[in-house]
Design an enzyme around this catalytic site. Structure first.
Site, PDB file in Angstrom:
ATOM      1  N   SER A 260       0.857  -1.196   0.000  1.00  0.00           N
ATOM      2  CA  SER A 260       0.000   0.000   0.000  1.00  0.00           C
ATOM      3  C   SER A 260       0.886   1.235   0.000  1.00  0.00           C
ATOM      4  O   SER A 260       2.114   1.138   0.074  1.00  0.00           O
ATOM      5  CB  SER A 260      -0.905  -0.002   1.237  1.00  0.00           C
ATOM      6  OG  SER A 260      -0.111   0.169   2.408  1.00  0.00           O
ATOM      7  N   LYS A 261       0.258   2.397  -0.047  1.00  0.00           N
ATOM      8  CA  LYS A 261       1.019   3.645  -0.195  1.00  0.00           C
ATOM      9  C   LYS A 261       1.936   3.928   0.986  1.00  0.00           C
ATOM     10  O   LYS A 261       2.884   4.695   0.850  1.00  0.00           O
ATOM     11  CB  LYS A 261       0.050   4.810  -0.418  1.00  0.00           C
ATOM     12  CG  LYS A 261      -0.519   4.784  -1.829  1.00  0.00           C
ATOM     13  CD  LYS A 261      -1.245   6.052  -2.190  1.00  0.00           C
ATOM     14  CE  LYS A 261      -1.668   6.003  -3.652  1.00  0.00           C
ATOM     15  NZ  LYS A 261      -2.539   7.101  -4.008  1.00  0.00           N
ATOM     16  N   ARG A 262       1.669   3.313   2.121  1.00  0.00           N
ATOM     17  CA  ARG A 262       2.565   3.576   3.261  1.00  0.00           C
ATOM     18  C   ARG A 262       3.946   2.937   3.040  1.00  0.00           C
ATOM     19  O   ARG A 262       4.915   3.295   3.702  1.00  0.00           O
ATOM     20  CB  ARG A 262       1.945   3.103   4.572  1.00  0.00           C
ATOM     21  CG  ARG A 262       1.925   1.605   4.773  1.00  0.00           C
ATOM     22  CD  ARG A 262       1.507   1.275   6.202  1.00  0.00           C
ATOM     23  NE  ARG A 262       1.461  -0.155   6.412  1.00  0.00           N
ATOM     24  CZ  ARG A 262       0.437  -0.916   6.101  1.00  0.00           C
ATOM     25  NH1 ARG A 262      -0.642  -0.397   5.530  1.00  0.00           N
ATOM     26  NH2 ARG A 262       0.453  -2.217   6.340  1.00  0.00           N
ATOM     27  N   HIS A 263       4.017   1.979   2.109  1.00  0.00           N
ATOM     28  CA  HIS A 263       5.308   1.352   1.805  1.00  0.00           C
ATOM     29  C   HIS A 263       6.113   2.167   0.801  1.00  0.00           C
ATOM     30  O   HIS A 263       7.328   2.015   0.695  1.00  0.00           O
ATOM     31  CB  HIS A 263       5.088  -0.063   1.240  1.00  0.00           C
ATOM     32  CG  HIS A 263       4.411  -0.990   2.196  1.00  0.00           C
ATOM     33  ND1 HIS A 263       3.165  -1.537   1.969  1.00  0.00           N
ATOM     34  CD2 HIS A 263       4.808  -1.461   3.410  1.00  0.00           C
ATOM     35  CE1 HIS A 263       2.829  -2.309   2.981  1.00  0.00           C
ATOM     36  NE2 HIS A 263       3.799  -2.277   3.876  1.00  0.00           N
ATOM     37  N   GLY A 264       5.445   3.012   0.028  1.00  0.00           N
ATOM     38  CA  GLY A 264       6.111   3.781  -1.029  1.00  0.00           C
ATOM     39  C   GLY A 264       5.185   3.902  -2.225  1.00  0.00           C
ATOM     40  O   GLY A 264       3.982   3.665  -2.114  1.00  0.00           O
TER      41      GLY A 264
END
Length: 490
Positions: A260-264
């Protein structure tokens, strides 16, 4: 078309950016087709009108073009089995749904939204299954059905699922999967607005377009029995299912969870914006869940098409490793022709330099071995546009044996020596500075270090003193060296 020709389809919904999972699905569908001399079809699935995002269809076209996945049939190129946009096929689905009603395999459901909501609330309160349908309309008397139809009562068409037994399907990656039929809801095939549901349209279109391999994420494994029961209801041949492993991201605590976007960056467009090359992204994504028979890591798209086979797809989740992607990216950048590097780097040069011309070949020479992502370029070349403010302690370097005193002496010799040069080329600048070190009987670094610091105003630079002077040009180089000399003078 030959009877046994492999045909795959990429069928995205135009709901925004292309997630790396969707891109991998498209890539594997392309590779399955091309590795077996088959055809790759693009179909736009826009039946869920509420989720459509303006401009998303263009993103699909642009992404496929950038990564080189050329489709043989699709909305923009046509083909024998069009149209290739589901909303344009809208009138094709009702006859199939009505056929199943006539054959007793589907039924009209007149339940209102209010009734369904109330049913779900009641089931939840009683601790029962709150997500299904209670089959209220499954066995309505024929007279009642005709009365409601004549009155123009809105309805959906639902499939009659078997109430007992189980459904088994074979997946090329996960093997035999069995689901108890009691777990399957009587799924809606046609909605009140006349549009088909995603599942129904999928099956009709895949059959009509002679799709042989259906490729999708393993999160859809539980939907496969619904598809199978539809194929069986029509008496059609079931395609080969290929479900792909999940793509996970690394969390800060070392665990993994769905990417997800929290990973990049998670969309192709965001990765390109982050400075990754489309071909590096494609190469890396190909290896997320597929293992080649040898240990080769770098592949062109043509090489992937030759090497790819379904039996190399893993069941295990794949972890998206940004460090590994960055390594791939650096490898691709280093293997480019310098002119090609200059072409792709030019927008980043212009962010800093505007239209000021530089020695592009020399710039490529110092940046290409060092850049791992294109977005690093503006920061790396900022000092060419403007000399940063810097402190004189940058002139002190133990390894180069420089201090404030001998740096002053070096610049006092370097400036007139460079002023006397007939040409401002790499070889002449290099020869001048090396010759000066020999003349002064000091290490090369004792001349080079203060020259580079004065020219760049930074401790760490791409390239050494010679390359920086060459790129800055005679006039700007000498101006900066004189500023450095002034800083060092007592």
């Amino acid at each position: 078309m030959s009877a046994n020709q492999v045909r795959t389809r990429y069928a995205p919904s135009p709901t925004g950016f292309m997630h790396v999972g969707n891109l991998r699905t498209a890539l594997y569908e392309y590779l399955i087709a091309k590795s077996q001399g088959g055809q790759f079809i693009l179909r736009i699935e826009d039946t869920d009108q509420e989720r459509l995002v303006e401009g998303a269809v263009e993103i699909i076209y642009n992404t496929l073009k950038q990564v080189g996945l050329t489709h043989d049939e699709g909305p923009d190129v046509g083909g024998e089995y069009g149209p290739y946009v589901q909303s344009e096929r809208r009138d094709m689905y009702r006859p199939y749904a009505e056929q199943l009603v006539k054959e007793g395999k589907a039924y009209y459901c007149f339940c209102t939204k209010e009734r369904l909501d109330q049913m779900h609330q009641q089931a939840a309160q009683e601790g029962g299954f709150s997500g299904g349908y209670d089959r209220h309309c499954r066995d309505l008397p024929q007279e009642e059905i005709e009365r409601l139809l004549a009155a123009g009562t809105p309805y959906v068409i639902r499939q009659k699922m078997p109430l007992t037994g189980s459904t088994t399907f074979e997946d090329a990656v996960y093997g035999a999967i069995t689901v108890e039929n009691s777990e399957l809801e009587d799924q809606v095939l046609l909605k009140t607005d006349g549009y088909p549901t995603y599942n129904f349209a999928n099956v009709i279109d895949d059959h009509a377009m002679h799709i042989t391999h259906v490729v999708r994420g393993c999160e859809y494994l539980s939907s496969a029995p619904k598809y199978n029961l539809l194929y069986e209801a029509f008496g059609w041949e079931v395609p080969t299912y290929v479900h792909l492993p999940l793509i996970m991201g690394k969390n800060e605590d070392g665990s993994v969870s769905k990417l997800s976007k929290r990973h990049g960056a998670t969309s192709f467009e965001d990765l390109v914006t982050d400075g990754y090359l489309p071909e590096a992204v494609t190469n890396y994504i190909a290896l997320l869940g597929w293992c080649p028979k040898d240990n080769q890591e770098r592949f062109t798209l043509e090489e992937l098409a030759q090497a790819f086979s379904i039996d190399g797809i893993s069941k295990s989740p794949a972890v998206f490793d940004y460090d590994k992607l960055t390594w791939f990216n650096a490898e691709y950048i280093r293997s480019m022709a310098p002119q090609e590097f200059t072409r792709i780097a030019m927008p980043y040069y212009q962010q800093v330099m505007g239209n000021t011309p530089l020695d592009w070949d020399a710039l490529a020479g110092i940046l290409q071995p060092r850049v791992t992502k294109l977005t690093q370029i503006p920061e790396m070349i900022g000092f060419f546009q403007q000399l940063p403010e810097y402190e004189t302690d940058l002139f002190v370097n133990k390894k180069s044996k420089t201090n404030l005193d001998n740096s002053l002496v070096m610049l006092q010799h370097v400036i007139p020596a460079l002023e006397a040069l007939a040409s401002w080329e790499h070889e002449s600048i290099h020869g001048c500075l090396i010759g000066l070190a020999q003349q002064l009987e000091v290490k090369n670094g004792t001349v080079m270090w203060p020259t580079r610091i004065a020219a760049a105003g930074m401790a760490v630079t791409p390239g050494g003193a010679v390359e920086i002077l060459q790129i800055l040009g005679r006039e700007e180089s000498l101006r900066r060296l004189r500023i450095g000399l002034q800083k060092l003078e007592p």
